[in-house]
Design a protein around this motif. Structure first.
Motif, mmCIF file in Angstrom:
data_model
loop_
_atom_site.group_PDB
_atom_site.id
_atom_site.type_symbol
_atom_site.label_atom_id
_atom_site.label_comp_id
_atom_site.label_asym_id
_atom_site.label_seq_id
_atom_site.Cartn_x
_atom_site.Cartn_y
_atom_site.Cartn_z
ATOM 1 N N THR A 131 0.786 -1.142 -0.093
ATOM 2 C CA THR A 131 0.062 -0.043 -0.020
ATOM 3 C C THR A 131 0.721 1.155 0.175
ATOM 4 O O THR A 131 0.668 2.187 -0.779
ATOM 5 C CB THR A 131 -0.926 -0.011 1.267
ATOM 6 N N SER A 138 -0.931 6.231 2.774
ATOM 7 C CA SER A 138 -2.180 5.785 2.945
ATOM 8 C C SER A 138 -2.382 4.642 4.083
ATOM 9 O O SER A 138 -3.598 4.817 4.698
ATOM 10 C CB SER A 138 -2.633 5.074 1.507
ATOM 11 N N TRP A 139 -1.340 3.853 4.397
ATOM 12 C CA TRP A 139 -1.708 2.987 5.335
ATOM 13 C C TRP A 139 -2.289 3.517 6.864
ATOM 14 O O TRP A 139 -3.189 2.849 7.222
ATOM 15 C CB TRP A 139 -0.375 2.305 5.572
ATOM 16 N N ALA B 98 -7.431 0.542 2.789
ATOM 17 C CA ALA B 98 -6.359 0.215 2.273
ATOM 18 C C ALA B 98 -6.844 -0.853 1.245
ATOM 19 O O ALA B 98 -6.056 -1.045 0.021
ATOM 20 C CB ALA B 98 -5.429 -0.401 3.256
ATOM 21 N N HIS B 101 -7.703 0.483 -2.411
ATOM 22 C CA HIS B 101 -6.774 1.180 -3.321
ATOM 23 C C HIS B 101 -6.440 0.417 -4.467
ATOM 24 O O HIS B 101 -6.459 -0.758 -4.281
ATOM 25 C CB HIS B 101 -5.633 1.420 -2.315
#
Lengths: 220, 220
Positions: A131, A138-139, B98, B101
């Motif tokens: 990710t 983003s994580w 996540a 994504h």
């Protein structure tokens, strides 16, 4: 701990264009870190299949993932060998002859067995690496995978041991006989650039674009 | 003559992400025409090998080429099956979780036997297609291949019949439960752009950059 050079086996030793081969692991790392997607090959019913997919690198491990329903991933998890390529195209090389036209590029090819990661903590770690490679920041910002999502995701790890790296970063290499030809020769560079972030159509009001998206480093 | 839809066989029928599958041949053509390099997979000693290489399309034929000394090309010329993928990455999809994504992309995967082209006129035609794909305008402007160069080059043709195409071009598809989360979601578009042409260091004086290089259409 010192890291051994790449290309320890016959199949990971560059045969064509040997002068483009690089055995420095730092270059392998830089190619993998600069790429966004890879191409994964697996043999299905005796024939090769190549598919684009995401990846992430942590040290000397490359992580790939996908649905537990994907046949190619199930075959890999069962032990059939895989091969992964990451290629960055950096420009078109215009030569004075058609034969010597070429491209500038950085490419990595990794051979080996992909090993399924099933331990929950190890799986979360691998998915975090994937990710963060695709979408840095983003994580932590988003909802992390729940049990159902973890169960639906296959995570595979590939050791970055048996790899070859090639780099071309120069102008045309024309034959001596052609150098005086009245023909333009040179390189047309190519690079990748991010556009303006486009918020989701149903995004709630007042949520700004995160800095890590708005100011994400250009991939180049 | 009308052209049949794609995906006529099981292996070219998209199994995962069926809603991203496209069977319109015009979309296949557009993906191949927009790409610059492909990834070619072949089975060598029982294991898959995937390599980046150039290509060109003429109607329903994809041309690939390389050195007659390249083992993977010799195997393909001898009749082992091949698989070619062309992928265009159009953006990173940031979701509220996540798990969701993703990336926006256009991808084509073609399966089949690559057939060596040996007739001299046919070979010149295929090499012209390849050269013009990589560097439009170059075939006429530069020295064309001589006998020695033709003999050193293997040209392979792949019929564009057994192909699958997938396209994702939308925002994040989040779970209902996550839609109200205070998390930015959207797309960070990615595109490719040409830089300024860089003349070869030993270019003779007074040779201008050709219009087809200076004003080459952006690859997008």
């Amino acid at each position: 701990m010192s890291r051994p050079d790449l290309s320890p086996t016959e199949r990971s030793t560059v045969a064509r264009g040997r002068h483009r081969a690089v055995t420095d692991r730092a270059v392998l790392d830089s190619v993998l870190d600069a790429g966004l997607i890879c191409h994964l090959a697996v043999v299905v019913d005796g024939a090769p299949v190549v598919l684009p997919t995401g990846y992430g690198r942590d040290g000397d491990t490359l992580y790939l993932h996908g649905s537990t329903g994907a046949r190619s991933l199930r075959l890999l998890a069962d032990g059939v060998p895989g091969c992964v390529s990451v290629t960055l195209l950096d420009g078109v090389v215009y030569a004075r002859s058609a034969f010597h036209h070429s491209v500038n590029y950085r490419s990595a090819v990794i051979h080996g067995q992909l090993v399924p990661v099933t331990d929950e903590a190890a799986k979360l770690h691998g998915l975090r690496v994937l990710t963060e490679h695709l979408a840095p920041g983003s994580w932590q910002r988003t909802r992390q995978p729940d049990r159902r999502e973890l169960a639906a995701t296959m995570l595979l790890a590939l050791d970055l041991t048996e790899a070859s790296v090639k780099v071309r970063a120069e102008g045309p290499v024309d034959d001596e006989q052609d150098l005086d030809a009245p023909v333009w020769a040179g390189v047309l560079p190519l690079r990748r650039v991010w556009g303006e972030p486009r918020p989701c159509a149903n995004l709630a009001d007042g949520i700004p674009v995160p800095l890590e998206v708005a100011e994400r480093d250009q991939p180049g």
